[in-house]
Design an enzyme around this catalytic site. Structure first.
Site, PDB file in Angstrom:
ATOM      1  N   TYR A   1      59.359  -1.708   4.370  1.00 52.16           N
ATOM      2  CA  TYR A   1      59.202  -1.804   5.827  1.00 52.16           C
ATOM      3  C   TYR A   1      58.436  -0.584   6.361  1.00 52.16           C
ATOM      4  O   TYR A   1      57.801  -0.643   7.408  1.00 52.16           O
ATOM      5  CB  TYR A   1      60.569  -1.943   6.491  1.00 52.16           C
ATOM      6  CG  TYR A   1      60.499  -2.626   7.842  1.00 52.16           C
ATOM      7  CD1 TYR A   1      59.941  -3.890   7.983  1.00 52.16           C
ATOM      8  CD2 TYR A   1      60.988  -2.005   8.989  1.00 52.16           C
ATOM      9  CE1 TYR A   1      59.871  -4.521   9.220  1.00 52.16           C
ATOM     10  CE2 TYR A   1      60.926  -2.627  10.228  1.00 52.16           C
ATOM     11  CZ  TYR A   1      60.369  -3.882  10.336  1.00 52.16           C
ATOM     12  OH  TYR A   1      60.294  -4.502  11.561  1.00 52.16           O
TER      13      TYR A   1
ATOM     14  N   LYS B   1      60.381   0.992  14.678  1.00 52.10           N
ATOM     15  CA  LYS B   1      61.574   0.320  15.209  1.00 52.10           C
ATOM     16  C   LYS B   1      62.641   1.344  15.617  1.00 52.10           C
ATOM     17  O   LYS B   1      63.388   1.121  16.582  1.00 52.10           O
ATOM     18  CB  LYS B   1      62.132  -0.674  14.191  1.00 52.10           C
ATOM     19  CG  LYS B   1      61.227  -1.879  13.923  1.00 52.10           C
ATOM     20  CD  LYS B   1      60.872  -2.661  15.170  1.00 52.10           C
ATOM     21  CE  LYS B   1      60.199  -3.989  14.857  1.00 52.10           C
ATOM     22  NZ  LYS B   1      59.614  -4.624  16.065  1.00 52.10           N
TER      23      LYS B   1
HETATM   24  O1  0WD Z   1      61.454 -11.348   9.935  1.00 51.39           O
HETATM   25  C1  0WD Z   1      60.867 -11.244  10.996  1.00 51.39           C
HETATM   26  N1  0WD Z   1      59.843 -12.026  11.271  1.00 51.39           N
HETATM   27  C2  0WD Z   1      61.323 -10.220  11.983  1.00 51.39           C
HETATM   28  C3  0WD Z   1      60.525  -9.881  13.060  1.00 51.39           C
HETATM   29  C4  0WD Z   1      62.636  -9.593  11.764  1.00 51.39           C
HETATM   30  C5  0WD Z   1      63.013  -8.671  12.800  1.00 51.39           C
HETATM   31  C6  0WD Z   1      62.185  -8.357  13.838  1.00 51.39           C
HETATM   32  N2  0WD Z   1      60.955  -8.943  13.963  1.00 51.39           N
HETATM   33  C7  0WD Z   1      60.125  -8.573  15.111  1.00 51.39           C
HETATM   34  C8  0WD Z   1      58.739  -8.083  14.821  1.00 51.39           C
HETATM   35  O2  0WD Z   1      58.713  -6.742  14.355  1.00 51.39           O
HETATM   36  C9  0WD Z   1      58.111  -8.214  16.196  1.00 51.39           C
HETATM   37  O3  0WD Z   1      58.506  -7.119  17.014  1.00 51.39           O
HETATM   38  O4  0WD Z   1      59.941  -9.671  15.948  1.00 51.39           O
HETATM   39  C10 0WD Z   1      58.769  -9.480  16.726  1.00 51.39           C
HETATM   40  C11 0WD Z   1      57.925 -10.723  16.630  1.00 51.39           C
HETATM   41  O5  0WD Z   1      57.457 -10.875  15.321  1.00 51.39           O
HETATM   42  P1  0WD Z   1      57.233 -12.280  14.579  1.00 51.39           P
HETATM   43  O6  0WD Z   1      57.608 -13.384  15.470  1.00 51.39           O
HETATM   44  O7  0WD Z   1      57.833 -12.147  13.239  1.00 51.39           O
HETATM   45  O8  0WD Z   1      55.655 -12.254  14.314  1.00 51.39           O
HETATM   46  P2  0WD Z   1      54.385 -12.967  14.985  1.00 51.39           P
HETATM   47  O9  0WD Z   1      54.594 -14.422  15.133  1.00 51.39           O
HETATM   48  O10 0WD Z   1      53.194 -12.535  14.158  1.00 51.39           O
HETATM   49  O11 0WD Z   1      54.298 -12.295  16.437  1.00 51.39           O
HETATM   50  C12 0WD Z   1      53.989 -10.951  16.661  1.00 51.39           C
HETATM   51  C13 0WD Z   1      52.868 -10.910  17.648  1.00 51.39           C
HETATM   52  C14 0WD Z   1      51.443 -10.992  17.157  1.00 51.39           C
HETATM   53  O12 0WD Z   1      51.128 -11.890  16.315  1.00 51.39           O
HETATM   54  P3  0WD Z   1      49.875 -11.608  15.269  1.00 51.39           P
HETATM   55  O13 0WD Z   1      50.464 -12.084  13.981  1.00 51.39           O
HETATM   56  O14 0WD Z   1      48.784 -12.425  15.816  1.00 51.39           O
HETATM   57  O15 0WD Z   1      49.582 -10.121  15.231  1.00 51.39           O
HETATM   58  O16 0WD Z   1      52.685  -9.683  18.288  1.00 51.39           O
HETATM   59  C15 0WD Z   1      51.523  -9.838  19.071  1.00 51.39           C
HETATM   60  C16 0WD Z   1      50.749 -10.986  18.503  1.00 51.39           C
HETATM   61  O17 0WD Z   1      50.877 -12.144  19.271  1.00 51.39           O
HETATM   62  N3  0WD Z   1      50.649  -8.692  19.070  1.00 51.39           N
HETATM   63  C17 0WD Z   1      50.072  -8.251  20.188  1.00 51.39           C
HETATM   64  N4  0WD Z   1      50.164  -8.681  21.461  1.00 51.39           N
HETATM   65  C18 0WD Z   1      49.426  -8.030  22.373  1.00 51.39           C
HETATM   66  N5  0WD Z   1      48.635  -6.986  22.076  1.00 51.39           N
HETATM   67  C19 0WD Z   1      49.271  -7.172  19.794  1.00 51.39           C
HETATM   68  C20 0WD Z   1      48.537  -6.518  20.815  1.00 51.39           C
HETATM   69  N6  0WD Z   1      47.727  -5.486  20.572  1.00 51.39           N
HETATM   70  N7  0WD Z   1      49.378  -7.002  18.448  1.00 51.39           N
HETATM   71  C21 0WD Z   1      50.234  -7.940  18.018  1.00 51.39           C
END
Ligand code: 0WD
Length: 268
Positions: free
Chosen positions: A161, A168
């Site tokens: 991580y 985080k």
């Molecule tokens: O196992 C997991 N998936 C976990 C995720 C476990 C525990 C926590 N999380 C957290 C992540 O760290 C994050 O904070 O949950 C949150 C959402 O993550 P997610 O749903 O797993 O991932 P995803 O569907 O990729 O959404 C995150 C999004 C980005 O997606 P991409 O993959 O296109 O980078 O964050 C957004 C974007 O939509 N993002 C931004 N939005 C605005 N400006 C930017 C930015 N510069 N960069 C990323």
């Protein structure tokens, strides 16, 4: 009448239908919420892939706003909140579900993380909550709620991580300070610490598949969590059911975080 009937909110962080923000959105919609959504700006405006993916998901829910936002740009965040005010009026909740680290910095040793990669990771994954909260404070109705997504790697070392764990930890500290500052005006700030779920972002995390196998062996509930379970708790934290909860990090991880050693039946 749903828990969110007459309530309005803004959702940051849907990339596709695997996104945690989408799982929470589905639950908010079921309870009657009206919402606006942001998506990452498309690099080539002639081929708006990001916008299409989000539009396809949220238009059927009656989205009141679908607009690009790069949280590294102050002018983007200002515009989004202005648009949200015009489209929705006062808000009742904001969901921050955003994280990013450059892949080389994420995969490498923490001590090898570049200065630029560190700053970008902290900017997108941590400062964005502060920047969004500042604007939200001006438009949230009393009783308003802000929720961010975090992971156990901010509390304990989770191999793979890496730099995101450092982000985080900062995010979890930040949300407590924001809760302290927004409490007197009756606004709440919480975190949801989710167990591993396959999403675009998590696929970039090293050892992710190892974690997916480890939870069913280690967690008290002997299984992984589902996106729906994370969605339900996210909806709860944003709702009036959690009206007395702030500065909290709620773990939705089948209990994994309480274990200090594997249970006797663990097949590791
Ligand atoms: O196992 C997991 N998936 C976990 C995720 C476990 C525990 C926590 N999380 C957290 C992540 O760290 C994050 O904070 O949950 C949150 C959402 O993550 P997610 O749903 O797993 O991932 P995803 O569907 O990729 O959404 C995150 C999004 C980005 O997606 P991409 O993959 O296109 O980078 O964050 C957004 C974007 O939509 N993002 C931004 N939005 C605005 N400006 C930017 C930015 N510069 N960069 C990323």
């Amino acid at each position: 009448m749903g828990l969110f009937t007459g309530k309005k909110g803004l959702v940051f962080g849907i990339a596709n239908d695997h996104s945690i923000a989408w799982a929470i959105t589905e639950k908010l919609h079921q309870e009657g919420a009206e919402m606006g959504f942001t998506h990452l700006p498309d690099k080539d405006p002639a081929r708006p892939r990001m916008e299409h993916r989000v539009r396809k998901l949220v238009e059927p829910l009656g989205a009141k706003l679908i607009t690009p936002c790069d949280v590294q740009k102050e002018e983007d965040i200002d515009r989004v909140f202005q648009q949200a005010k015009e489209a929705l009026g006062g808000l009742d909740f904001v969901l921050h579900s955003i994280a990013y680290a450059p892949i080389d910095d994420l995969k490498g040793h923490v001590y090898d993380c570049s200065r630029g990669g560190f700053l970008q990771s902290m900017d997108i994954s941590v400062y964005s909550l502060l920047a969004i909260t500042r604007r939200a404070r001006a438009v949230l109705n009393p009783g308003g709620s802000i929720l961010t997504l975090t992971y156990l790697g901010g509390e304990k070392v989770i191999p793979g991580y890496n730099i995101m764990g450092v982000c985080k930890a900062a995010l979890e500290s930040l949300l407590t300070y924001l809760a302290h500052e927004l409490g007197p005006v009756n606004m709440r700030v919480n975190g949801l610490s989710a167990g591993p779920l396959k999403t675009l972002s998590s696929s970039a995390v090293g050892d992710f598949d190892v974690m997916l196998k480890l939870y069913p062996a280690m967690a008290p509930m002997r299984r992984n969590v589902t996106a729906e379970e994370v969605g339900k708790t996210g909806m709860y934290l944003l709702s009036d059911l959690a009206s007395g909860v702030t500065g909290e990090v709620v773990h939705v991880d089948a209990g994994f975080h309480v274990m200090g050693a594997p249970p006797a039946d663990a097949k590791l």
